[in-house]
Scaffold this motif. Structure first.
Motif, PDB file in Angstrom:
ATOM      1  N   ARG A   7      34.249  22.780  35.661  1.00 20.76           N
ATOM      2  CA  ARG A   7      33.712  23.401  36.877  1.00 20.76           C
ATOM      3  C   ARG A   7      33.320  24.907  36.795  1.00 20.76           C
ATOM      4  N   ASP A   8      34.232  25.684  36.134  1.00 18.70           N
ATOM      5  CA  ASP A   8      34.302  27.037  36.055  1.00 18.70           C
ATOM      6  C   ASP A   8      34.301  27.377  34.658  1.00 18.70           C
ATOM      7  N   PRO A   9      33.478  27.335  33.609  1.00 16.71           N
ATOM      8  CA  PRO A   9      33.701  27.394  32.271  1.00 16.71           C
ATOM      9  C   PRO A   9      33.822  28.856  31.937  1.00 16.71           C
ATOM     10  N   GLU A  10      33.445  29.885  32.527  1.00 19.07           N
ATOM     11  CA  GLU A  10      33.340  31.141  32.383  1.00 19.07           C
ATOM     12  C   GLU A  10      34.724  31.922  32.934  1.00 19.07           C
ATOM     13  N   GLN A  11      35.696  31.287  33.731  1.00 26.34           N
ATOM     14  CA  GLN A  11      36.755  31.907  34.280  1.00 26.34           C
ATOM     15  C   GLN A  11      38.043  31.646  33.520  1.00 26.34           C
ATOM     16  N   ARG A  12      38.049  32.526  32.381  1.00 26.64           N
ATOM     17  CA  ARG A  12      39.103  32.362  31.269  1.00 26.64           C
ATOM     18  C   ARG A  12      40.529  32.692  32.286  1.00 26.64           C
ATOM     19  N   GLU A  13      40.369  33.736  32.822  1.00 27.41           N
ATOM     20  CA  GLU A  13      41.959  34.155  33.144  1.00 27.41           C
ATOM     21  C   GLU A  13      42.339  32.941  34.059  1.00 27.41           C
ATOM     22  N   PHE A  14      41.295  32.356  34.777  1.00 30.18           N
ATOM     23  CA  PHE A  14      41.951  31.476  35.929  1.00 30.18           C
ATOM     24  C   PHE A  14      42.550  30.251  35.077  1.00 30.18           C
ATOM     25  N   HIS A  15      41.608  29.825  34.071  1.00 30.31           N
ATOM     26  CA  HIS A  15      42.023  28.928  33.130  1.00 30.31           C
ATOM     27  C   HIS A  15      43.512  28.922  32.703  1.00 30.31           C
ATOM     28  N   GLN A  16      43.745  30.094  32.172  1.00 29.72           N
ATOM     29  CA  GLN A  16      45.264  30.474  31.662  1.00 29.72           C
ATOM     30  C   GLN A  16      46.142  30.447  32.678  1.00 29.72           C
ATOM     31  N   ALA A  17      46.016  30.957  33.922  1.00 32.34           N
ATOM     32  CA  ALA A  17      46.926  30.781  34.956  1.00 32.34           C
ATOM     33  C   ALA A  17      47.126  29.286  35.264  1.00 32.34           C
ATOM     34  N   VAL A  18      46.225  28.559  35.467  1.00 33.67           N
ATOM     35  CA  VAL A  18      46.366  27.239  35.722  1.00 33.67           C
ATOM     36  C   VAL A  18      47.191  26.305  34.830  1.00 33.67           C
ATOM     37  N   GLN A  19      46.803  26.553  33.427  1.00 37.41           N
ATOM     38  CA  GLN A  19      47.420  26.008  32.214  1.00 37.41           C
ATOM     39  C   GLN A  19      48.815  26.107  32.230  1.00 37.41           C
ATOM     40  N   GLU A  20      49.219  27.279  32.621  1.00 39.57           N
ATOM     41  CA  GLU A  20      50.778  27.549  32.466  1.00 39.57           C
ATOM     42  C   GLU A  20      51.342  26.885  33.601  1.00 39.57           C
ATOM     43  N   VAL A  21      50.775  26.735  34.696  1.00 43.85           N
ATOM     44  CA  VAL A  21      51.492  25.990  35.811  1.00 43.85           C
ATOM     45  C   VAL A  21      51.332  24.418  35.616  1.00 43.85           C
ATOM     46  N   ILE A  96      39.616  37.143  40.367  1.00 44.01           N
ATOM     47  CA  ILE A  96      40.341  37.056  41.707  1.00 44.01           C
ATOM     48  C   ILE A  96      40.771  35.776  41.756  1.00 44.01           C
ATOM     49  N   LYS A  97      40.352  34.668  41.373  1.00 42.13           N
ATOM     50  CA  LYS A  97      40.683  33.352  41.553  1.00 42.13           C
ATOM     51  C   LYS A  97      42.097  33.116  40.811  1.00 42.13           C
ATOM     52  N   PHE A  98      42.265  33.726  39.835  1.00 40.62           N
ATOM     53  CA  PHE A  98      43.366  33.720  38.995  1.00 40.62           C
ATOM     54  C   PHE A  98      44.694  34.519  39.797  1.00 40.62           C
ATOM     55  N   LEU A  99      44.304  35.637  40.225  1.00 46.41           N
ATOM     56  CA  LEU A  99      45.449  36.302  40.999  1.00 46.41           C
ATOM     57  C   LEU A  99      45.617  35.560  42.172  1.00 46.41           C
ATOM     58  N   ALA A 100      44.504  34.898  43.008  1.00 47.04           N
ATOM     59  CA  ALA A 100      44.927  34.229  43.987  1.00 47.04           C
ATOM     60  C   ALA A 100      45.651  32.777  43.875  1.00 47.04           C
ATOM     61  N   PHE A 101      45.673  32.218  42.814  1.00 41.31           N
ATOM     62  CA  PHE A 101      46.345  30.986  42.299  1.00 41.31           C
ATOM     63  C   PHE A 101      47.747  31.777  42.142  1.00 41.31           C
ATOM     64  N   GLU A 102      47.889  32.776  41.379  1.00 41.42           N
ATOM     65  CA  GLU A 102      49.326  33.205  41.228  1.00 41.42           C
ATOM     66  C   GLU A 102      49.901  33.526  42.609  1.00 41.42           C
ATOM     67  N   GLN A 103      49.043  34.101  43.263  1.00 40.25           N
ATOM     68  CA  GLN A 103      49.767  34.378  44.791  1.00 40.25           C
ATOM     69  C   GLN A 103      50.493  33.464  45.410  1.00 40.25           C
ATOM     70  N   VAL A 104      49.922  32.421  45.565  1.00 36.71           N
ATOM     71  CA  VAL A 104      50.364  31.206  45.987  1.00 36.71           C
ATOM     72  C   VAL A 104      51.875  30.942  45.704  1.00 36.71           C
ATOM     73  N   PHE A 105      52.068  30.918  44.388  1.00 37.77           N
ATOM     74  CA  PHE A 105      53.307  30.296  43.986  1.00 37.77           C
ATOM     75  C   PHE A 105      54.388  31.804  44.337  1.00 37.77           C
ATOM     76  N   LYS A 106      53.939  32.818  43.978  1.00 42.04           N
ATOM     77  CA  LYS A 106      54.759  33.849  44.384  1.00 42.04           C
ATOM     78  C   LYS A 106      55.127  34.098  45.663  1.00 42.04           C
ATOM     79  N   ASN A 107      54.260  34.164  46.559  1.00 40.00           N
ATOM     80  CA  ASN A 107      54.494  33.949  47.973  1.00 40.00           C
ATOM     81  C   ASN A 107      55.521  33.044  48.418  1.00 40.00           C
ATOM     82  N   SER A 108      55.277  31.831  48.024  1.00 37.82           N
ATOM     83  CA  SER A 108      56.119  30.659  48.196  1.00 37.82           C
ATOM     84  C   SER A 108      57.889  30.860  47.775  1.00 37.82           C
TER      85      SER A 108
END
Length: 445
Positions: A7-21, A96-108
């Motif tokens: 869906r978002d092939p260019e968003q490497r940082e977002f891929h990295q954050a999702v992969q870790e989770v 921004i998507k990677f940061l937002a994704f991380e923020q969801v879990f951090k805030n929880s």
């Protein structure tokens, strides 16, 4: 992961954050088949809303400039969207998507009722006049105000967005909406800000590191620490390490880093704060005043950062994402580092993290260790709602208890899945489970 990358092939940082989770929550999915049936991974990795807009503004020469603005409202299962605004040339939608994704879990993990979001612009405030920054912020808010509010989305500061920028943003919001509400956090003290908020991310980082050391009957006393960055998080990480008897020997900015073997004491730290916060100078000026220190400029031909080659007990990266790669990780382990606590968001690459876990280094992911900033932002929201201002000691005590609670939550989640003292997996599992259960309780929305 295939779907995310497709869906978002260019968003490497977002891929990295999702992969870790994704890698760490597989046991949770195996234990709870309803999660698979309800496609919670697909839902939690897709933002609820993405806002992207142009930001035209005029520089001091009368020339019109145009930047891009972003706000990613990732997940609101636990409360209104909460997360900072970053103004930096590197900003794009993937970051921004990677940061937002991380923020969801951090805030929880903070125990406070906050969802996750993030925003920003590729505008660079460095070298700009106050007037230029003000005009940019006003233009930025002229669009953003439509999408935020004290019960909808509450932005804060991040890289490039401090008290000055928050002030300009809030002023424009107040003018457009004709209301004075707690729509932004990180405000100045005399108009709704909270004590300890500037210090919170750095202090919380060290509080978390101290909790990790305590599990091995150790303290920060006498520890030699490597700290990267020279902004808000690095400054107050350094201050709290000094309070607890440790010694910080490095600080950095985008141009290079300083190494002060004698240690950056309170007097030297005060100079750095004045240099970076008021004069907005470069860390290289440190060695002009303190001749015993050594400055090393960035060498783009190196595949490692020399800052992480110095012998030390602890490393606290407080600069930016992916600043510690596998080579840096090897240098840290061989240099005697036994604790890595992330003050920045995702500063360690997956290879470096694997190396730390294999070497049994105490490793704290940013979503746990740097949650102190958003925790005190949540406390600022509470104070704004009650029209109260809590004393410094009360806010600091609440911050300590939140960081202690996050530490316990990570350990308990890891123990529940028999994965030992793995703070990365523990943080991901605890945050993921809480958010997903909230989503399922609220139906398919």
């Amino acid at each position: 992961m295939s779907l995310v990358k497709q869906r978002d092939p260019e968003q490497r940082e977002f891929h990295q954050a999702v992969q870790e989770v994704v890698e760490t929550v597989k046991p949770v999915l195996d234990r709870n088949m309803e999660y698979r049936q309800q496609a919670v991974l697909k839902r939690i990795t897709e933002p609820e809303r993405v806002i992207m807009f142009r930001v035209p503004w005029q520089d001091d020469d009368g020339q019109v400039q145009v930047n891009r603005g972003f706000r990613v409202e990732m997940n609101s299962a636990l409360g209104p969207y909460k997360g900072g605004l970053r103004f930096h040339p590197s900003v794009n939608l993937g970051i921004i998507k990677f940061l937002a994704f991380e923020q969801v879990f951090k805030n929880s993990l903070t125990t406070l009722a906050m969802g996750g979001g993030k925003g920003g612009s590729d505008f660079d405030p460095k070298g700009k006049s106050d007037g230029e920054v003000m005009r940019f912020c006003q233009s930025f808010m002229a669009e953003l105000y439509r999408h935020i509010g004290p019960n909808t989305d509450i932005p804060a500061g991040d890289i490039g967005v401090g008290a000055r920028e928050i002030g300009y943003l809030f002023g424009m919001y107040k003018k457009l909406k004709n209301e004075f509400t707690g729509v932004l956090t990180g405000k100045s003290l005399n108009w709704g800000g909270s004590l300890i908020r500037p210090e919170a991310t750095g202090y919380g980082n060290v509080y978390f590191a101290s909790e990790m050391l305590a599990t091995r009957q150790d303290t920060m006393e006498g520890k030699i620490c490597l700290v990267s960055g020279a902004g808000n998080v690095a400054q107050f990480t350094t201050e709290k390490i000094l309070d607890l008897g440790g010694k910080v020997v490095t600080l950095s900015d985008s141009g290079g880093y300083i190494y002060d073997e004698a240690g950056i004491d309170q007097e030297k730290l005060a100079f750095v704060m004045q240099l970076k916060n008021i004069r907005r100078g470069r860390i290289s000026e440190y060695v002009e005043k303190y001749r015993s220190a050594v400055y090393t400029s960035v060498d783009p031909t190196l595949d490692y950062n020399p800052l992480w080659t110095h012998k030390a007990d602890c490393a606290l990266p407080c600069a930016t994402q992916n600043e510690i790669n596998q080579k840096d990780g090897e240098n840290l382990v061989s240099g005697g580092v036994r604790l890595v606590s992330e003050g920045a968001n995702m500063p360690c690459t997956p290879d470096a993290i694997d190396l730390f876990l294999e070497a049994e280094v105490l490793y704290a992911p940013g979503k746990a260790a740097n949650a102190g900033g958003v925790a005190v932002s949540g406390l600022e929201m509470a104070q704004n709602s009650m029209r109260l201002s809590w004393p410094r000691e009360e806010v600091d005590n609440r911050l300590k208890q939140i960081m202690k609670s996050i530490h316990s939550t990570c350990l308990d989640a890891a123990a529940d899945y028999s994965i030992g003292q793995n703070y990365l997996a523990g943080a991901n599992i605890a945050g993921f489970t809480k958010v997903v259960n909230g989503m399922l309780d609220q139906g398919l929305v």
